[in-house]
Design a protein around this motif. Structure first.
Motif: not given
Lengths: 136, 136, 136
Positions: C53-62
């Motif tokens: 997705l492109g790192a700038a286009n996704v917020d990931i919370e683990i």
């Protein structure tokens, strides 16, 4: 005329708010593993949701199906905890599809449990009506 | 003037109904375990969704990735069941990221399967477009 | 009068668009297994989301909780990968409920990690605010 405007505004706001207007957080939890550790984790997760959000502010439905149905058998290692979960306000449902496949009758199931015709249909439909999904 | 009102009402109702207006229930299922029991459970879950909702009323996409890719290999223990799933109207997709990591080519994969560039991107995007998520 | 119409139209469109108006894809990932293979899979899934997705286009919370908390211990087999994940822009949170139950202090946890009071409350609330859910 003013009434028409008011009706339109109300309708528009209902549209905007439909997804957020639930006052309660609603969660459907899946138990589909033949693993008593997972059963305990699921029940503990549910208690933590009640503790964290306030029991009055969260609707929790646990659905046991497939290999997870063992959680809801009368002789399950977590049978007492299932009773406590229901007493605390949670819903705990057994999948009748799974019961039929395993030739289980309601006599085999924890009296505290309820029933749904299909566990997966239940889980999917709850999500589509706004429940969050948790699969411990 | 009446037309403007009509348009506004339609727009407002579309807003209110956007989340529910899907006539079909849509479900994306994840298979990410190297466990043939889970593969059978996933396929059985999908059949139960078709049975419970009517096959014409549900779109089911199964995405196999990571250790779950084995489900879709031509020599998988569930290869015939995967073919039946696709014949019944389900979509079954293999993750090309996983295939590259494991040096699998399309020749290794069940001819009934389709492909997605990234299994996790597919699962996330389907959820964001309104699919329910099921992780057996 | 025109302004009232314009306001109504904007309100209606906001209603219609509320669910899709996020410019970023947002994903909350659950780690709740005491299984280093799952920890690696989760971190790999997260990298593939950034790649796809492109790192700038996704917020990931683990979110690691229950038996999954081991992933975030300082001496975890994936401690360096957790640091890399945070350096790449992901959020990685430990469940304080779990830490209390296991008598773990922040001194035991990877310094790159953050904290949430309750892992399951966090996962549920993120879903209800529009995050997709991924349970590797």
């Amino acid at each position: 005329m003013k009434r028409v405007f008011a009706a339109l505004i109300v309708t528009a706001l209902l549209g905007a708010g439909a997804a957020q207007a639930q006052t309660k957080t609603r969660v459907v939890m899946q138990v589909s593993d033949a693993d008593s550790g997972k059963w305990n984790l699921a029940l503990g997760n549910a208690r933590n949701l009640q503790k964290g959000l306030g029991a009055a502010n969260v609707d929790i439905e646990i659905v046991a199906y497939g290999p997870g149905i063992g959680m809801l058998k009368s002789d399950s290692s977590v049978a007492a905890n299932v009773r406590e979960a229901v007493a605390s306000g949670m819903t705990v449902n057994a999948c009748e599809n799974t019961m039929a496949a395993l030739k289980l009758s309601k006599a085999d199931i924890n009296p505290a449990a309820g029933y749904v015709p299909s566990g997966v249909v239940e889980i999917v439909q709850k999500q589509q009506s706004g429940y969050a999904y948790l699969r411990p």
